[in-house]
Structure formats: structure tokens, C-alpha cells
Design a protein around this motif. Structure first.
Motif, PDB file in Angstrom:
ATOM      1  N   VAL A 122      22.650  26.745  45.464  1.00  6.25           N
ATOM      2  CA  VAL A 122      21.782  26.149  46.480  1.00  6.25           C
ATOM      3  C   VAL A 122      20.325  26.510  46.213  1.00  6.25           C
ATOM      4  O   VAL A 122      19.432  25.654  46.246  1.00  6.25           O
ATOM      5  CB  VAL A 122      22.218  26.627  47.885  1.00  6.25           C
ATOM      6  N   ALA A 123      20.062  27.795  45.936  1.00  3.71           N
ATOM      7  CA  ALA A 123      18.691  28.239  45.660  1.00  3.71           C
ATOM      8  C   ALA A 123      18.133  27.553  44.421  1.00  3.71           C
ATOM      9  O   ALA A 123      16.962  27.138  44.397  1.00  3.71           O
ATOM     10  CB  ALA A 123      18.659  29.754  45.493  1.00  3.71           C
ATOM     11  N   ASP A 124      18.949  27.418  43.393  1.00  3.33           N
ATOM     12  CA  ASP A 124      18.509  26.740  42.167  1.00  3.33           C
ATOM     13  C   ASP A 124      18.130  25.295  42.453  1.00  3.33           C
ATOM     14  O   ASP A 124      17.116  24.792  41.946  1.00  3.33           O
ATOM     15  CB  ASP A 124      19.629  26.771  41.114  1.00  3.33           C
ATOM     16  N   LEU A 125      18.946  24.614  43.248  1.00  5.51           N
ATOM     17  CA  LEU A 125      18.672  23.206  43.547  1.00  5.51           C
ATOM     18  C   LEU A 125      17.345  23.054  44.271  1.00  5.51           C
ATOM     19  O   LEU A 125      16.535  22.187  43.925  1.00  5.51           O
ATOM     20  CB  LEU A 125      19.809  22.625  44.394  1.00  5.51           C
ATOM     21  N   VAL A 126      17.107  23.865  45.289  1.00  2.00           N
ATOM     22  CA  VAL A 126      15.846  23.775  46.037  1.00  2.00           C
ATOM     23  C   VAL A 126      14.669  24.028  45.113  1.00  2.00           C
ATOM     24  O   VAL A 126      13.664  23.297  45.139  1.00  2.00           O
ATOM     25  CB  VAL A 126      15.847  24.773  47.212  1.00  2.00           C
ATOM     26  N   ALA A 127      14.759  25.063  44.282  1.00  2.00           N
ATOM     27  CA  ALA A 127      13.659  25.398  43.382  1.00  2.00           C
ATOM     28  C   ALA A 127      13.378  24.263  42.400  1.00  2.00           C
ATOM     29  O   ALA A 127      12.211  23.926  42.140  1.00  2.00           O
ATOM     30  CB  ALA A 127      13.983  26.692  42.631  1.00  2.00           C
ATOM     31  N   LYS A 128      14.418  23.655  41.870  1.00  2.00           N
ATOM     32  CA  LYS A 128      14.230  22.591  40.877  1.00  2.00           C
ATOM     33  C   LYS A 128      13.664  21.323  41.510  1.00  2.00           C
ATOM     34  O   LYS A 128      12.815  20.649  40.908  1.00  2.00           O
ATOM     35  CB  LYS A 128      15.555  22.306  40.172  1.00  2.00           C
ATOM     36  N   ILE A 129      14.117  20.984  42.714  1.00  2.00           N
ATOM     37  CA  ILE A 129      13.582  19.796  43.376  1.00  2.00           C
ATOM     38  C   ILE A 129      12.113  20.005  43.730  1.00  2.00           C
ATOM     39  O   ILE A 129      11.279  19.113  43.519  1.00  2.00           O
ATOM     40  CB  ILE A 129      14.398  19.453  44.636  1.00  2.00           C
ATOM     41  N   CYS A 130      11.779  21.173  44.244  1.00  2.00           N
ATOM     42  CA  CYS A 130      10.375  21.452  44.609  1.00  2.00           C
ATOM     43  C   CYS A 130       9.486  21.478  43.383  1.00  2.00           C
ATOM     44  O   CYS A 130       8.307  21.097  43.452  1.00  2.00           O
ATOM     45  CB  CYS A 130      10.280  22.767  45.377  1.00  2.00           C
ATOM     46  N   ALA A 131      10.030  21.914  42.250  1.00  2.00           N
ATOM     47  CA  ALA A 131       9.253  21.898  41.002  1.00  2.00           C
ATOM     48  C   ALA A 131       9.041  20.474  40.513  1.00  2.00           C
ATOM     49  O   ALA A 131       7.979  20.138  39.969  1.00  2.00           O
ATOM     50  CB  ALA A 131       9.964  22.724  39.938  1.00  2.00           C
ATOM     51  N   ALA A 132      10.053  19.623  40.725  1.00  2.00           N
ATOM     52  CA  ALA A 132       9.949  18.230  40.276  1.00  2.00           C
ATOM     53  C   ALA A 132       9.013  17.422  41.164  1.00  2.00           C
ATOM     54  O   ALA A 132       8.267  16.563  40.680  1.00  2.00           O
ATOM     55  CB  ALA A 132      11.336  17.587  40.253  1.00  2.00           C
ATOM     56  N   ARG A 133       9.046  17.701  42.478  1.00  2.00           N
ATOM     57  CA  ARG A 133       8.193  16.989  43.435  1.00  2.00           C
ATOM     58  C   ARG A 133       7.742  17.953  44.514  1.00  2.00           C
ATOM     59  O   ARG A 133       8.539  18.361  45.371  1.00  2.00           O
ATOM     60  CB  ARG A 133       8.944  15.812  44.073  1.00  2.00           C
ATOM     61  N   SER A 134       6.498  18.316  44.482  1.00  2.00           N
ATOM     62  CA  SER A 134       5.985  19.317  45.419  1.00  2.00           C
ATOM     63  C   SER A 134       5.998  18.837  46.864  1.00  2.00           C
ATOM     64  O   SER A 134       5.932  19.656  47.787  1.00  2.00           O
ATOM     65  CB  SER A 134       4.560  19.724  45.020  1.00  2.00           C
ATOM     66  N   ASP A 135       6.076  17.524  47.080  1.00  2.00           N
ATOM     67  CA  ASP A 135       6.079  16.987  48.448  1.00  2.00           C
ATOM     68  C   ASP A 135       7.482  16.818  49.007  1.00  2.00           C
ATOM     69  O   ASP A 135       7.656  16.296  50.111  1.00  2.00           O
ATOM     70  CB  ASP A 135       5.362  15.633  48.472  1.00  2.00           C
ATOM     71  N   ALA A 136       8.492  17.260  48.250  1.00  2.00           N
ATOM     72  CA  ALA A 136       9.879  16.954  48.624  1.00  2.00           C
ATOM     73  C   ALA A 136      10.630  18.173  49.158  1.00  2.00           C
ATOM     74  O   ALA A 136      11.853  18.224  49.073  1.00  2.00           O
ATOM     75  CB  ALA A 136      10.622  16.369  47.431  1.00  2.00           C
ATOM     76  N   GLU A 137       9.924  19.137  49.755  1.00  2.00           N
ATOM     77  CA  GLU A 137      10.619  20.345  50.212  1.00  2.00           C
ATOM     78  C   GLU A 137      11.645  20.038  51.299  1.00  2.00           C
ATOM     79  O   GLU A 137      12.754  20.584  51.289  1.00  2.00           O
ATOM     80  CB  GLU A 137       9.628  21.394  50.718  1.00  2.00           C
ATOM     81  N   ILE A 138      11.301  19.171  52.244  1.00  2.00           N
ATOM     82  CA  ILE A 138      12.267  18.830  53.303  1.00  2.00           C
ATOM     83  C   ILE A 138      13.522  18.207  52.694  1.00  2.00           C
ATOM     84  O   ILE A 138      14.648  18.564  53.054  1.00  2.00           O
ATOM     85  CB  ILE A 138      11.627  17.879  54.331  1.00  2.00           C
ATOM     86  N   LEU A 139      13.316  17.293  51.763  1.00  2.00           N
ATOM     87  CA  LEU A 139      14.452  16.675  51.087  1.00  2.00           C
ATOM     88  C   LEU A 139      15.262  17.725  50.334  1.00  2.00           C
ATOM     89  O   LEU A 139      16.501  17.666  50.300  1.00  2.00           O
ATOM     90  CB  LEU A 139      13.956  15.598  50.124  1.00  2.00           C
ATOM     91  N   ALA A 140      14.590  18.708  49.745  1.00  2.00           N
ATOM     92  CA  ALA A 140      15.281  19.761  49.001  1.00  2.00           C
ATOM     93  C   ALA A 140      16.205  20.563  49.910  1.00  2.00           C
ATOM     94  O   ALA A 140      17.366  20.835  49.567  1.00  2.00           O
ATOM     95  CB  ALA A 140      14.263  20.685  48.335  1.00  2.00           C
TER      96      ALA A 140
END
Length: 288
Positions: free
Chosen positions: A129-147
Motif C-alpha cells: 500500500v505504501a509503495d503504491l501511494v509513493a509511486k502514484i504521487c511521484a508520477a502525478r503530484s496532484d493525484a494524492e487523493i486518488l493515491a
């Protein structure tokens, strides 16, 4: 607490939550939607909005069917979608979800691929779960809620739940992500982030189980008094109270008159089966 200890605590907490989810109580729908509301409030705060739970409820329940509930109401709908029966995660689904959250609707192929890779990850669930959030936020900085939304969906997939349980977004501003000394916050991608996610899972699960205890107690009372109700259409209202976070006093869908719905909720309140949630004397809202 070390990262290993935090992971162990998260595993114990998730086992307790898994037991509840698999038991499938009659009030599970209300419980998940109540958690969705908490997550929507934290998400609204993240994008600079100040609506509390009362305002978020109003945005949905006081909006006529088919009308736009506004950004606040749309955020609630996004997390209610997480709490509903799972649907396949793909680019089209993510685009629709992004529209509710308020993200630009492009670039979701990569995020869908990240989610698919997380599903195949052999790592322990909290770390996946932590890896997924970190990778999504790295890919799109505006996508934290989605992460965070997808983190809870990943949790549901890994544990084999039919519906998601909104948890982690609600801990975004919690103690788990405070740095030592409390002067800053642990951010995705930092070495301390996996430990923080584990602690957030513990806190979120503890809160979810507390909500379950409160809602379950009222639901037992509601089901016990249901046979005593003689109001035609009461069954529809009871079903909605068990499945949804809250129901407007007009009891839409029940075909009850205003007088009948008012009387029904007054009786249910007197039995201790429901609460009035808005604090108003008009346009009232009731729930377990």
C-alpha cells in the motif's frame, strides 16, 4: 516504534477489521459510508476546502436528484464509490473518478499500470500500500487523493473484500504522519513513509471499529423495533438507514407523506434507534 513493530501492529489491526468485514453485518453499508464521509472531509481539506461532515452530508442529501452536488458533494460520491461493490480499475474508471475528485482527466494509463503491479506485489500488504501511494504521487503530484483512494482499494483486493473500506485518506492529517517532534509531516517517498502508513492503518482501523460498535448497537435497536412499526413504507426507510450514512427527513423513495415520515423518525429517535445528525429543526437528517 520500529518499522517492523509498526507492520506487526498493522497486521493485527487488519485481522480484526477483516473479521468484521467477513461477518457482513446488516449495517455494513451504513458503516462504510460513514467512513467514506470522514475520508471525503480530509480530502476536501487537502484541496483547500473547509466543509465539515454536516456540510458534506447537506451537499448530497439536500440536492435534488440529478442536480450537481458541487465539488464537496462530488468528493463524497468519490469515496462512496470506494465503499460500494468493487468495479474493475482501468483508465476509464479512473477518469470518471478523477472528475469527481477534481483532477484533470488524462494520464491514467500509468496509474492503472501501477495499481496492477501493486496487485501482483509479493510484499506484505501495508508495504504494498505504501509503495503504491509513493509511486502514484511521484508520477502525478496532484493525484494524492486518488493515491489514497486506490490504496484502500488495493487493501480490499489483497484481503479479498467485496467492497472497499475507506480508511487511509481519513488519517492524512493524523498523528501517524507527524515527524519526530511533531514539527513536520512524513511525505510519500521518504524513508519513514512505510512505517507511517502502518501506523495510519492501525489508527484508521481502531477508529473504524469504534464506529462499527456505535452503529451496530443502534442497528440492533432498529431491527428490534422494526416489527413494532405500523407505518406503510417504513421497511424502505429501515433498509436505507442500514445501507446509507444518513437519510433526509423527507425519506425519499419511501412514498411517505411529510407527516408520516416525520412521525416515523420521531418514533425511531425515541426508541434510540437513530439520531438526528444535522442539528437543525428543519431539513433534518437522520442516521444510525
Amino acid at each position: 516504534m520500529s518499522e517492523a513493530d509498526a507492520a506487526f501492529a498493522a497486521g493485527i489491526a487488519l485481522k480484526s477489521l477483516d473479521d468484521l468485514v467477513r461477518a457482513g453485518p446488516a449495517w455494513a453499508g451504513c458503516w462504510r459510508q460513514r467512513l467514506a464521509l470522514k475520508c471525503a472531509q480530509a480530502a476536501a481539506q487537502l484541496v483547500g476546502r473547509n466543509e465539515g461532515e454536516h456540510a458534506l452530508r447537506d451537499a448530497l442529501l439536500l440536492t435534488a436528484a440529478g442536480d450537481d452536488p458541487g465539488p464537496a458533494g462530488a468528493m463524497v460520491l468519490a469515496f462512496q464509490r470506494l465503499a460500494a461493490k468493487k468495479r474493475p480499475i482501468g483508465s476509464r474508471f479512473l477518469e470518471d473518478l478523477a472528475a469527481l475528485i477534481g483532477l484533470r482527466r488524462d494520464g491514467f494509463d500509468e496509474i492503472a499500470d501501477l495499481f496492477d503491479a501493486a496487485l501482483q506485489s509479493p510484499r506484505a500488504v501495508p508495504f504494498a500500500v505504501a509503495d503504491l501511494v509513493a509511486k502514484i504521487c511521484a508520477a502525478r503530484s496532484d493525484a494524492e487523493i486518488l493515491a489514497w483512494w486506490l490504496a484502500d482499494r488495493l487493501l480490499a483486493e489483497k484481503l479479498g473484500w467485496a467492497c472497499g473500506v475507506p480508511l487511509l485518506m481519513g488519517e492524512r492529517y493524523g498523528a501517524a504522519f507527524k515527524t519526530i517532534g511533531g514539527r513536520g509531516r512524513v511525505r510519500s517517498g521518504e524513508p519513514a513513509f512505510p512505517r507511517a502508513v502502518c501506523l495510519a492503518l492501525v489508527a484508521a482501523t481502531t477508529e473504524a471499529l469504534r464506529h462499527a460498535n456505535d452503529i451496530g448497537r443502534r442497528a440492533e435497536t432498529l431491527l428490534a423495533v422494526a416489527p413494532k412499526l405500523r407505518t406503510k413504507g417504513a421497511g424502505v426507510v429501515i433498509e436505507k438507514l442500514l445501507d446509507e450514512d444518513a437519510v433526509a427527513a423527507s425519506a425519499p423513495g419511501s412514498h411517505l407523506s411529510r407527516w408520516a415520515s416525520t412521525r416515523l423518525f420521531e418514533r425511531l429517535t425515541s426508541f434510540g434507534a437513530v439520531r438526528e445528525l444535522s442539528g437543525r429543526t428543519s431539513f433534518r437528517i437522520f442516521g444510525l
